[in-house]
Design an enzyme around this catalytic site. Structure first.
Site, PDB file in Angstrom:
ATOM      1  CG  MET A  57     -35.254  -4.059 -58.202  1.00 25.95           C
ATOM      2  SD  MET A  57     -35.385  -3.351 -59.862  1.00 25.95           S
ATOM      3  CE  MET A  57     -37.014  -3.949 -60.302  1.00 25.95           C
ATOM      4  CG  HIS A  85     -37.115   1.089 -67.486  1.00 30.79           C
ATOM      5  ND1 HIS A  85     -37.653   0.626 -66.299  1.00 30.79           N
ATOM      6  CD2 HIS A  85     -38.010   0.796 -68.455  1.00 30.79           C
ATOM      7  CE1 HIS A  85     -38.836   0.079 -66.551  1.00 30.79           C
ATOM      8  NE2 HIS A  85     -39.077   0.167 -67.849  1.00 30.79           N
ATOM      9  CG  ASP A 140     -38.763  12.667 -63.263  1.00 30.92           C
ATOM     10  OD1 ASP A 140     -39.114  11.514 -62.909  1.00 30.92           O
ATOM     11  OD2 ASP A 140     -39.222  13.225 -64.274  1.00 30.92           O
TER      12      ASP A 140
HETATM   13  C1  GAR Z   1     -31.609  -4.553 -65.348  1.00 29.75           C
HETATM   14  O1  GAR Z   1     -32.209  -5.232 -66.421  1.00 29.75           O
HETATM   15  C2  GAR Z   1     -32.239  -3.191 -65.175  1.00 29.75           C
HETATM   16  O2  GAR Z   1     -32.625  -2.604 -66.387  1.00 29.75           O
HETATM   17  C3  GAR Z   1     -33.443  -3.519 -64.330  1.00 29.75           C
HETATM   18  O3  GAR Z   1     -32.951  -4.463 -63.399  1.00 29.75           O
HETATM   19  C4  GAR Z   1     -31.931  -5.229 -64.017  1.00 29.75           C
HETATM   20  C5  GAR Z   1     -30.725  -5.245 -63.087  1.00 29.75           C
HETATM   21  O4  GAR Z   1     -29.774  -6.154 -63.522  1.00 29.75           O
HETATM   22  N1  GAR Z   1     -33.941  -2.352 -63.686  1.00 29.75           N
HETATM   23  C6  GAR Z   1     -35.235  -2.114 -63.539  1.00 29.75           C
HETATM   24  O5  GAR Z   1     -36.116  -2.866 -63.909  1.00 29.75           O
HETATM   25  C7  GAR Z   1     -35.543  -0.791 -62.838  1.00 29.75           C
HETATM   26  N2  GAR Z   1     -36.926  -0.456 -63.011  1.00 29.75           N
HETATM   27  P1  GAR Z   1     -28.320  -6.178 -62.901  1.00 29.75           P
HETATM   28  O6  GAR Z   1     -28.469  -6.301 -61.387  1.00 29.75           O
HETATM   29  O7  GAR Z   1     -27.709  -7.401 -63.483  1.00 29.75           O
HETATM   30  O8  GAR Z   1     -27.608  -4.922 -63.303  1.00 29.75           O
END
Ligand code: GAR
Length: 200
Positions: free
Chosen positions: A87, A106, A138
């Site tokens: 994040m 994403h 990127d």
């Molecule tokens: C996922 O939904 C991913 O797409 C999102 O965080 C979550 C992580 O879940 N990522 C973002 O929002 C990046 N901008 P996880 O820790 O269970 O894999």
């Protein structure tokens, strides 16, 4: 693999590797959150996992943390950096060190709803279909070339939580598939255009 959260995408990829569906090896798992589930998940599988102290900023790594990140990934001789719920915005030296070799997932159909809580943005906007996107990273926010996408319907009565849960399930199918194709060398990139060349 880099993550800040529970690590369910990490688990999906790690399971794909153990089942022989993803021809790769997890060299190192790093998190900017000491208590993140992704670190516990990695350690429980006997994989090297470390906390990366992020430094003084809230949304990015400070210079020292970024240098340490690059050094650790280089020492582990990684071919690909897989962001799984990481994040913080990554920039500069890190992007240069691994140019074209960083991928992210994403929780929306980019270019719709970049940024935070994309599932909530989709729900608030009122779209009927959303999904998830795997893309190269990127210098922009969620703006790199798109490798793969999977759709998810928005149902009447969805809450942010139920929708995010359904998107998560789609992510767990899409991400291992994309990492497997990258590991097999089945992906080529020309500018923004990513092509899949599955072996016959
Ligand atoms: C996922 O939904 C991913 O797409 C999102 O965080 C979550 C992580 O879940 N990522 C973002 O929002 C990046 N901008 P996880 O820790 O269970 O894999």
């Amino acid at each position: 693999m880099l993550g800040s959260g529970q690590g369910s995408n990490f688990v999906a990829i790690a399971e794909g590797i153990s089942f022989g569906q993803v021809p790769a090896e997890v060299a190192l798992v790093l998190s900017d959150v000491e208590t993140a589930g992704i670190l516990a998940q990695a350690r429980s599988r006997g994989l090297p996992a470390s906390y990366l102290p992020p430094g003084k900023f809230r949304t990015k790594l400070d210079e020292e943390a970024e240098q340490s990140l690059v050094a650790q990934l280089q020492a582990a001789r990684v071919d690909l950096v897989v962001l799984a719920g990481f994040m913080r915005v990554l920039k500069g030296d890190f992007l240069r060190a691994f140019e074209g070799r960083i991928v992210n997932i994403h929780p929306s159909l980019l270019p719709c709803f970049p940024g935070l809580q994309a599932w909530k943005q989709a729900l608030d906007y009122g779209v009927k279909v959303t999904g998830c996107t795997v893309h190269f990273v990127d210098a922009g926010i969620d703006s790199g070339a798109i490798i793969g996408q999977q759709t998810v319907p928005v149902l009447d009565g969805d809450t942010p939580e139920t929708l995010h849960q359904r998107i998560h399930q789609a992510e767990h199918e899409l991400y291992p598939r994309c990492v497997a194709a990258l590991a097999r060398g089945e992906i080529t990139v020309q500018g923004r255009l990513v092509k899949w060349h599955p072996a016959a």
